[in-house]
Design an enzyme around this catalytic site. Sequence first.
Site, PDB file in Angstrom:
ATOM      1  N   PRO A 260       0.812  -1.210   0.000  1.00  0.00           N
ATOM      2  CA  PRO A 260       0.000   0.000   0.000  1.00  0.00           C
ATOM      3  C   PRO A 260       0.852   1.269   0.000  1.00  0.00           C
ATOM      4  O   PRO A 260       1.855   1.353   0.717  1.00  0.00           O
ATOM      5  CB  PRO A 260      -0.777  -0.114   1.322  1.00  0.00           C
ATOM      6  CG  PRO A 260       0.091  -0.961   2.195  1.00  0.00           C
ATOM      7  CD  PRO A 260       0.885  -1.867   1.310  1.00  0.00           C
ATOM      8  N   GLY A 261       0.452   2.224  -0.813  1.00  0.00           N
ATOM      9  CA  GLY A 261       1.085   3.544  -0.791  1.00  0.00           C
ATOM     10  C   GLY A 261       0.066   4.532  -0.278  1.00  0.00           C
ATOM     11  O   GLY A 261       0.048   4.944   0.884  1.00  0.00           O
ATOM     12  N   CYS A 328       2.468  29.569 -15.622  1.00  0.00           N
ATOM     13  CA  CYS A 328       2.009  30.177 -16.859  1.00  0.00           C
ATOM     14  C   CYS A 328       1.446  29.128 -17.809  1.00  0.00           C
ATOM     15  O   CYS A 328       1.962  28.884 -18.903  1.00  0.00           O
ATOM     16  CB  CYS A 328       3.125  30.990 -17.485  1.00  0.00           C
ATOM     17  SG  CYS A 328       3.459  32.425 -16.463  1.00  0.00           S
TER      18      CYS A 328
HETATM   19  C1  PLP Z   1       2.553   2.414  -7.074  1.00  0.00           C
HETATM   20  C2  PLP Z   1       2.611   1.021  -6.671  1.00  0.00           C
HETATM   21  C3  PLP Z   1       1.987   0.599  -5.495  1.00  0.00           C
HETATM   22  C4  PLP Z   1       1.180   1.510  -4.593  1.00  0.00           C
HETATM   23  O1  PLP Z   1      -0.076   1.827  -5.089  1.00  0.00           O
HETATM   24  P1  PLP Z   1      -1.122   2.675  -4.203  1.00  0.00           P
HETATM   25  O2  PLP Z   1      -2.272   2.884  -5.091  1.00  0.00           O
HETATM   26  O3  PLP Z   1      -0.439   3.965  -3.837  1.00  0.00           O
HETATM   27  O4  PLP Z   1      -1.422   1.922  -2.987  1.00  0.00           O
HETATM   28  C5  PLP Z   1       2.116  -0.737  -5.155  1.00  0.00           C
HETATM   29  N1  PLP Z   1       2.823  -1.598  -5.925  1.00  0.00           N
HETATM   30  C6  PLP Z   1       3.443  -1.220  -7.057  1.00  0.00           C
HETATM   31  C7  PLP Z   1       4.211  -2.205  -7.846  1.00  0.00           C
HETATM   32  C8  PLP Z   1       3.355   0.100  -7.472  1.00  0.00           C
HETATM   33  O5  PLP Z   1       3.946   0.458  -8.613  1.00  0.00           O
END
Ligand code: PLP
Length: 413
Positions: A260-261, A328
Amino acid sequence: MKASDLLNIAGEHGAPVYVYDSNTIQSQYKRLTKAFGGVSNLRLNYAAKALSNLSILRLMHSLGSGLDTVSIQEVKLGLMAGFQPESIIYTPNGVSLEEIEEAAALGVQINIDNLSILEQFGSKHPDIPVCIRINPHVMAGGNTNISVGHIDSKFGISIHQIPHLLRIVALTNMNINGIHMHTGSDILDIDVFLYASEILFETAKNFKELEFIDFGSGFKVPYKNGDIETNIEEFGKKLTARFNDFCKEYGRDLTLAFEPGKFLVSQAGYFLAKVNVVKQTTSTVFAGIDSGFNHLIRPMLYGAAHEITNLSNPKGKERYYSVVGYICETDTFGSNRRINEISEGDVLCFRNAGAYCFTMASNYNSRYRPAEVLWHNGQAHLIRQRETFDDILKNQVDPKGLFANKKEQVGVK
Ligand SMILES: *Cc1c(COP(=O)(O)O)cnc(C)c1O
């Protein structure tokens, strides 16, 4: 965080500034771990690209997280932040064999997403265990339909190529220790995700030495009122049950991994910017802020709706504004937003500014990237300085004499 804390930070550290609340990150992390509490071996690998400040990475490490990286530079940041190489997974797309070998030499888990590199890597390094990224060709089609499409995606090895993949693995004698998918799209419908998981389980049966199955990410967070949020608790319950059944069938307790990010950092972030000018035109009232898509590009790039509030006048009469930047080019953050009456000098706050905000910032228009502040235990800690003019010049090379003494030729006095 309270609005007054944010205002104080803007006062002390200046604006534009990004602020991250460590408390929100911790509680999101706990929520996810709890939802998958029924899995014996759970691994959350925080996706560094969402927000890659070293202090954030250290915070994730302190919570027990692993790290998901997509470039050798992110791998190096992760190592600097204290992650053991084994708790870093490297999931690049379209990078060179050399970069993958560099990451492997650092001891991190390699994840390969195409057959060409898999064959080359396996031939040269049959002893290094590799995870493979699968494209299950599943995506949610509109409402609850499952459409087996997504053929055009550049990510992953197609499930239709499994026979070829198995030949490569057999011929190179390499060891596949994990399988992975990350479809990149939001989990709106849990059943669609579970359907894709079945394809991953089916694929997993081809490999005898697996240690983990990585389900990527896609956890959706709400950006505006009425947005759907992935029901983590329900999702956790359903996938846990299915995963535990699969492990029995497979004959071994595997690790269930996620990357998760957004879920961990999006809601923890606030972007604060001052209003430079309030401009009434024939069609609308513009609030022009001391920022632009050089600092926050998601509204322009993805149409992301970040909620905007006026911290300086929380009780003011609500009026409609179009909030725009100083670049701009057209850089509208939000059109016709109801916001408490705005005066020049007010500090506006953009919500959900933790993920893919600072990390996508640039120097366009030769502007400085903003500062970053971490709010931790009731205190503000500066974790990145605002850039200065030196940063704009830093890597520019001025070959001596190249254009010297040529003023007359171009008519410059
Ligand atoms: C970007 C990415 C994530 C995270 O995705 P989220 O939508 O931010 O949770 C996880 N795995 C891989 C391989 C990614 O490229």
